[in-house]
Design a protein around this motif. Structure first.
Motif, PDB file in Angstrom:
ATOM      1  N   VAL A  25       2.110  -0.894 -19.282  1.00 62.27           N
ATOM      2  CA  VAL A  25       2.582  -0.026 -18.515  1.00 62.27           C
ATOM      3  C   VAL A  25       2.051  -0.344 -17.291  1.00 62.27           C
ATOM      4  CG1 VAL A  25       3.815   1.732 -17.620  1.00 62.27           C
ATOM      5  CG2 VAL A  25       4.576   0.837 -19.957  1.00 62.27           C
ATOM      6  N   HIS A  26       2.600  -0.903 -15.875  1.00 58.96           N
ATOM      7  CA  HIS A  26       2.124  -1.119 -15.038  1.00 58.96           C
ATOM      8  C   HIS A  26       2.636  -1.190 -14.029  1.00 58.96           C
ATOM      9  CE1 HIS A  26      -1.694  -3.675 -16.376  1.00 58.96           C
ATOM     10  NE2 HIS A  26      -1.111  -4.541 -17.621  1.00 58.96           N
ATOM     11  N   ILE A  27       2.548   0.597 -13.012  1.00 56.56           N
ATOM     12  CA  ILE A  27       3.686   0.558 -11.678  1.00 56.56           C
ATOM     13  C   ILE A  27       2.737   0.007 -10.586  1.00 56.56           C
ATOM     14  CG2 ILE A  27       4.780   2.477 -10.970  1.00 56.56           C
ATOM     15  CD1 ILE A  27       5.011   4.228 -13.108  1.00 56.56           C
ATOM     16  N   LEU A  28       3.475  -1.112 -10.394  1.00 58.27           N
ATOM     17  CA  LEU A  28       3.602  -1.121  -8.422  1.00 58.27           C
ATOM     18  C   LEU A  28       3.472  -0.656  -7.518  1.00 58.27           C
ATOM     19  CD1 LEU A  28       2.489  -4.786  -9.701  1.00 58.27           C
ATOM     20  CD2 LEU A  28       1.318  -2.671 -10.002  1.00 58.27           C
ATOM     21  N   ALA A  29       3.334   0.458  -7.129  1.00 55.92           N
ATOM     22  CA  ALA A  29       3.809   1.285  -6.484  1.00 55.92           C
ATOM     23  C   ALA A  29       3.447   0.863  -4.099  1.00 55.92           C
ATOM     24  CB  ALA A  29       4.371   2.688  -6.692  1.00 55.92           C
ATOM     25  N   ASP A  30       2.062   0.626  -4.497  1.00 53.37           N
ATOM     26  CA  ASP A  30       0.651   0.871  -3.670  1.00 53.37           C
ATOM     27  C   ASP A  30       0.920   0.056  -3.116  1.00 53.37           C
ATOM     28  OD1 ASP A  30      -1.365   1.600  -2.053  1.00 53.37           O
ATOM     29  OD2 ASP A  30      -2.474   0.238  -3.071  1.00 53.37           O
ATOM     30  N   VAL A  31       1.476   0.440  -1.685  1.00 57.08           N
ATOM     31  CA  VAL A  31       2.490  -1.253  -0.518  1.00 57.08           C
ATOM     32  C   VAL A  31       0.472  -1.606   0.283  1.00 57.08           C
ATOM     33  CG1 VAL A  31       2.414  -1.367   1.899  1.00 57.08           C
ATOM     34  CG2 VAL A  31       4.184   0.318  -0.336  1.00 57.08           C
ATOM     35  N   PRO A  32      -0.283  -0.909   0.365  1.00 57.41           N
ATOM     36  CA  PRO A  32      -1.835  -1.396   0.927  1.00 57.41           C
ATOM     37  C   PRO A  32      -2.252  -2.009  -0.081  1.00 57.41           C
ATOM     38  CG  PRO A  32      -1.327   0.860   1.669  1.00 57.41           C
ATOM     39  CD  PRO A  32      -0.720   0.053   1.207  1.00 57.41           C
ATOM     40  N   GLY A  33      -2.257  -2.063  -1.355  1.00 56.65           N
ATOM     41  CA  GLY A  33      -2.652  -3.025  -2.686  1.00 56.65           C
ATOM     42  C   GLY A  33      -1.827  -3.947  -3.276  1.00 56.65           C
ATOM     43  N   LEU A  34      -0.290  -4.383  -3.039  1.00 55.16           N
ATOM     44  CA  LEU A  34       0.152  -4.836  -3.417  1.00 55.16           C
ATOM     45  C   LEU A  34       0.104  -6.949  -3.206  1.00 55.16           C
ATOM     46  CD1 LEU A  34       1.294  -6.968  -0.192  1.00 55.16           C
ATOM     47  CD2 LEU A  34       3.081  -5.041  -0.585  1.00 55.16           C
ATOM     48  N   ASP A  35      -0.942  -6.633  -2.454  1.00 52.49           N
ATOM     49  CA  ASP A  35      -1.448  -7.845  -3.440  1.00 52.49           C
ATOM     50  C   ASP A  35      -2.859  -7.944  -4.605  1.00 52.49           C
ATOM     51  OD1 ASP A  35      -3.380  -7.377  -1.986  1.00 52.49           O
ATOM     52  OD2 ASP A  35      -4.355  -8.156  -0.332  1.00 52.49           O
ATOM     53  N   HIS A  36      -3.057  -6.901  -4.948  1.00 56.55           N
ATOM     54  CA  HIS A  36      -3.692  -6.975  -5.788  1.00 56.55           C
ATOM     55  C   HIS A  36      -2.046  -6.697  -7.732  1.00 56.55           C
ATOM     56  CE1 HIS A  36      -7.337  -5.633  -4.328  1.00 56.55           C
ATOM     57  NE2 HIS A  36      -6.684  -4.388  -3.399  1.00 56.55           N
ATOM     58  N   PRO A  37      -2.773  -8.843  -8.543  1.00 56.80           N
ATOM     59  CA  PRO A  37      -2.326  -8.538  -9.261  1.00 56.80           C
ATOM     60  C   PRO A  37      -2.126  -7.915 -10.932  1.00 56.80           C
ATOM     61  CG  PRO A  37      -3.067 -10.842  -9.026  1.00 56.80           C
ATOM     62  CD  PRO A  37      -3.459  -9.292  -8.254  1.00 56.80           C
ATOM     63  N   VAL A  38      -1.452  -7.736 -11.441  1.00 56.79           N
ATOM     64  CA  VAL A  38      -1.311  -7.600 -13.037  1.00 56.79           C
ATOM     65  C   VAL A  38      -1.809  -9.112 -13.136  1.00 56.79           C
ATOM     66  CG1 VAL A  38      -0.361  -7.362 -15.183  1.00 56.79           C
ATOM     67  CG2 VAL A  38       0.330  -5.468 -13.411  1.00 56.79           C
ATOM     68  N   GLN A  39      -2.953  -9.450 -14.119  1.00 57.78           N
ATOM     69  CA  GLN A  39      -2.894 -10.677 -15.339  1.00 57.78           C
ATOM     70  C   GLN A  39      -2.826 -10.621 -16.457  1.00 57.78           C
ATOM     71  OE1 GLN A  39      -6.700 -11.986 -13.641  1.00 57.78           O
ATOM     72  NE2 GLN A  39      -7.248 -10.794 -11.798  1.00 57.78           N
ATOM     73  N   ALA A  97       6.451   0.647   6.465  1.00 62.69           N
ATOM     74  CA  ALA A  97       4.842  -0.380   5.690  1.00 62.69           C
ATOM     75  C   ALA A  97       4.774  -1.132   7.279  1.00 62.69           C
ATOM     76  CB  ALA A  97       5.654  -1.208   5.047  1.00 62.69           C
ATOM     77  N   ARG A  98       5.584  -0.956   8.684  1.00 63.86           N
ATOM     78  CA  ARG A  98       4.954  -1.688   9.637  1.00 63.86           C
ATOM     79  C   ARG A  98       3.867  -1.263   9.685  1.00 63.86           C
ATOM     80  NH1 ARG A  98       6.953   0.647  14.643  1.00 63.86           N
ATOM     81  NH2 ARG A  98       6.689  -1.422  15.690  1.00 63.86           N
ATOM     82  N   THR A  99       3.092  -0.569   9.816  1.00 62.23           N
ATOM     83  CA  THR A  99       1.520   0.213   9.867  1.00 62.23           C
ATOM     84  C   THR A  99       0.462  -0.871   8.674  1.00 62.23           C
ATOM     85  OG1 THR A  99       2.585   2.350  11.668  1.00 62.23           O
ATOM     86  CG2 THR A  99       0.527   1.935  10.317  1.00 62.23           C
ATOM     87  N   ALA A 100       0.931  -0.275   8.158  1.00 62.77           N
ATOM     88  CA  ALA A 100       0.359   0.124   6.166  1.00 62.77           C
ATOM     89  C   ALA A 100       0.270  -1.628   6.126  1.00 62.77           C
ATOM     90  CB  ALA A 100       1.093  -0.217   4.976  1.00 62.77           C
ATOM     91  N   LEU A 101       0.942  -2.195   6.436  1.00 65.33           N
ATOM     92  CA  LEU A 101       0.461  -4.307   6.498  1.00 65.33           C
ATOM     93  C   LEU A 101       0.276  -4.557   7.782  1.00 65.33           C
ATOM     94  CD1 LEU A 101       4.631  -4.836   4.421  1.00 65.33           C
ATOM     95  CD2 LEU A 101       1.674  -4.931   3.273  1.00 65.33           C
ATOM     96  N   ALA A 102       0.013  -3.866   8.525  1.00 60.75           N
ATOM     97  CA  ALA A 102      -0.636  -4.958  10.748  1.00 60.75           C
ATOM     98  C   ALA A 102      -1.685  -4.999   9.767  1.00 60.75           C
ATOM     99  CB  ALA A 102      -0.369  -4.007  10.538  1.00 60.75           C
ATOM    100  N   GLY A 103      -2.755  -6.160  10.579  1.00 56.05           N
ATOM    101  CA  GLY A 103      -4.306  -5.915   9.844  1.00 56.05           C
ATOM    102  C   GLY A 103      -5.029  -4.404  10.532  1.00 56.05           C
ATOM    103  N   GLU A 104      -6.330  -4.739  10.657  1.00 49.60           N
ATOM    104  CA  GLU A 104      -7.397  -3.598  10.625  1.00 49.60           C
ATOM    105  C   GLU A 104      -7.039  -3.871  11.696  1.00 49.60           C
ATOM    106  OE1 GLU A 104     -11.113  -1.668  10.247  1.00 49.60           O
ATOM    107  OE2 GLU A 104     -10.751  -3.449   8.569  1.00 49.60           O
ATOM    108  N   GLY A 105      -7.109  -2.867  12.525  1.00 47.51           N
ATOM    109  CA  GLY A 105      -7.329  -2.664  14.385  1.00 47.51           C
ATOM    110  C   GLY A 105      -6.357  -3.365  15.720  1.00 47.51           C
ATOM    111  N   GLN A 106      -4.939  -3.915  14.322  1.00 48.24           N
ATOM    112  CA  GLN A 106      -3.482  -4.823  15.345  1.00 48.24           C
ATOM    113  C   GLN A 106      -2.949  -3.948  14.829  1.00 48.24           C
ATOM    114  OE1 GLN A 106      -4.009  -7.753  15.866  1.00 48.24           O
ATOM    115  NE2 GLN A 106      -6.408  -8.142  15.322  1.00 48.24           N
TER     116      GLN A 106
END
Length: 395
Positions: free
Chosen positions: A100-114, A135-144
């Motif tokens: 069971v995989h709950i994908l609720a982490d916005v910063p880590g959304l590019d870490h897939p279940v394989q 999400a507009r802050t969490a998904l902005a690049g570092e320092g952006q």
């Protein structure tokens, strides 16, 4: 690989006050039997598992039981929607049982279940509901600077991360190996989708939808949020479906064919989708006509959940009692007299106005038509009786 796509369970929701918990539990039993019968490898749930951030205890127990039972026979991947609380639904995900995989982490959304099969790996990415203001802050690049305040901006940034991860995974693979196939769970309103009255408005800055092309670049997009099952592949540019909700949650969904989707991934580029109708606990029916016309249809619709729109010029006496006697599952009643038009502007009451005239105006405002002579007489008699009692009490 066989993937069962479902979404928008809305555990804890009611239908015009009708508790749907028993019907939702029946759907879960049916779903488990289907997963076993069709040998499903992965169940994906694209958001709105609960109907609100703090769900009823019985709904929490139902979800826990269902996930535990599914984990014994398949892999489950789910992500929060706009009705869920990502923090609450995601809490304890690291402690969740295997499968069971709950994908609720916005910063880590590019870490897939394989999940592997005979053709290689399938990468499952979860895009929970992306609230632009967060999400507009969490998904902005570092320092952006934060992204634009829109669903399109945050979803585009999320998908850019997903596509970059797929590219990295492909480049890191063994030479000659199949490229990894990818599935994205996305809870959002995609432009071109058909909505109903049941979905919560997602409007931010006057815009509530995401352009379809933003979601391209993966093998399958498992969409959640809209309650009608629909195919958006032509506009998205890849295979993309809303599974829709398994149950109806408003009379605007009365014509929906509720379903789950069985998705088969073959070699890269091979995707097929089969709609499987879900059980219908009780039909939703809307009837319009005079009271006698609606009562005459009870033999056909007496066991349905009913919305009755009564068109008699005057409200029939004992309306609800007579309807409920023939329609035990009556949920909603409206009186819309034929020939009467609604008044948009509330009338102004003058200090020197005659009280009976004020009551006449109020009745006209409510019903959309001038009071009949009989209605005026009732109001006049009532006013005179009250005034007489007031004078007697004062003397």
């Amino acid at each position: 690989m066989r993937i069962l796509h479902t979404s928008d369970w809305h555990l804890g929701r009611t239908l015009h006050g009708e508790n749907l918990h028993a019907h939702q539990a029946e759907f879960h039993d049916w779903l488990l039997d289907l997963v076993v019968a069709r040998q499903v490898d992965v169940v994906v749930i694209a958001g709105d598992v609960y109907d609100r951030a703090v769900p009823p205890v019985e709904s929490v127990r139902l979800l826990g039981s269902t996930l535990a039972r599914l984990a014994e026979v398949t892999t489950v991947v789910l992500t929060p929607g706009n009705h869920d609380s990502a923090d609450r639904l995601g809490f304890g995900s690291a402690l969740m049982r295997a499968g069971v995989h709950i994908l609720a982490d916005v910063p880590g959304l590019d870490h897939p279940v394989q999940v592997p099969d005979e053709h290689g790996e399938v990468l499952f990415f979860g895009l929970p509901y992306l609230e632009p203001d967060m999400a507009r802050t969490a998904l902005a690049g570092e320092g952006q600077q934060p992204l634009a305040r829109s669903h399109e901006a945050v979803t585009r940034a999320a998908m850019d991360r997903v596509r970059a991860r797929i590219t990295t995974h492909t480049e890191a693979g063994e030479p000659g190996a199949n490229r990894p196939r990818s599935v994205v769970l996305a809870h959002t309103f995609v432009t071109g989708g058909q909505s109903s009255d049941s979905e919560r408005d997602l409007t931010v800055g006057g815009v509530d939808s995401v352009p379809a092309g933003v979601l391209d670049g993966v093998d399958y997009v498992a969409l959640g949020h809209l309650h009608g099952s629909q195919d958006l592949s032509a506009t998205v540019g890849t295979t993309a479906w809303y599974s829709g909700s398994p149950l109806a949650f408003s009379f605007s969904e009365k014509n929906h064919r509720k379903s789950v989707l069985l998705v088969e991934l073959g070699e890269p580029g091979q995707v097929s989708v089969e709609r499987i109708p879900t059980p219908v606990p009780r039909r939703l029916t809307e009837l319009r006509g005079t009271l006698e016309e609606i009562l005459a249809q009870a033999d056909q619709h007496g066991e349905d959940w009913l919305k009755a729109i009564i068109t008699d010029p005057a409200r029939p006496p004992h309306l609800l009692e007579r309807l409920r006697a023939r329609y035990p599952h009556l949920l909603h009643t409206e009186h819309q007299p034929v020939g009467r038009t609604s008044t948009a502007i509330t009338p102004t009451v003058r200090r020197d106005a005659d009280p009976v005239e004020v009551m006449d105006e109020f009745l006209a405002f409510v019903t959309g038509g001038e009071p009949t002579a009989a209605e005026h007489q009732v109001l006049d008699d009532a006013y005179r009786a009250v005034r007489t009692r007031g004078q007697e009490a004062a003397s």
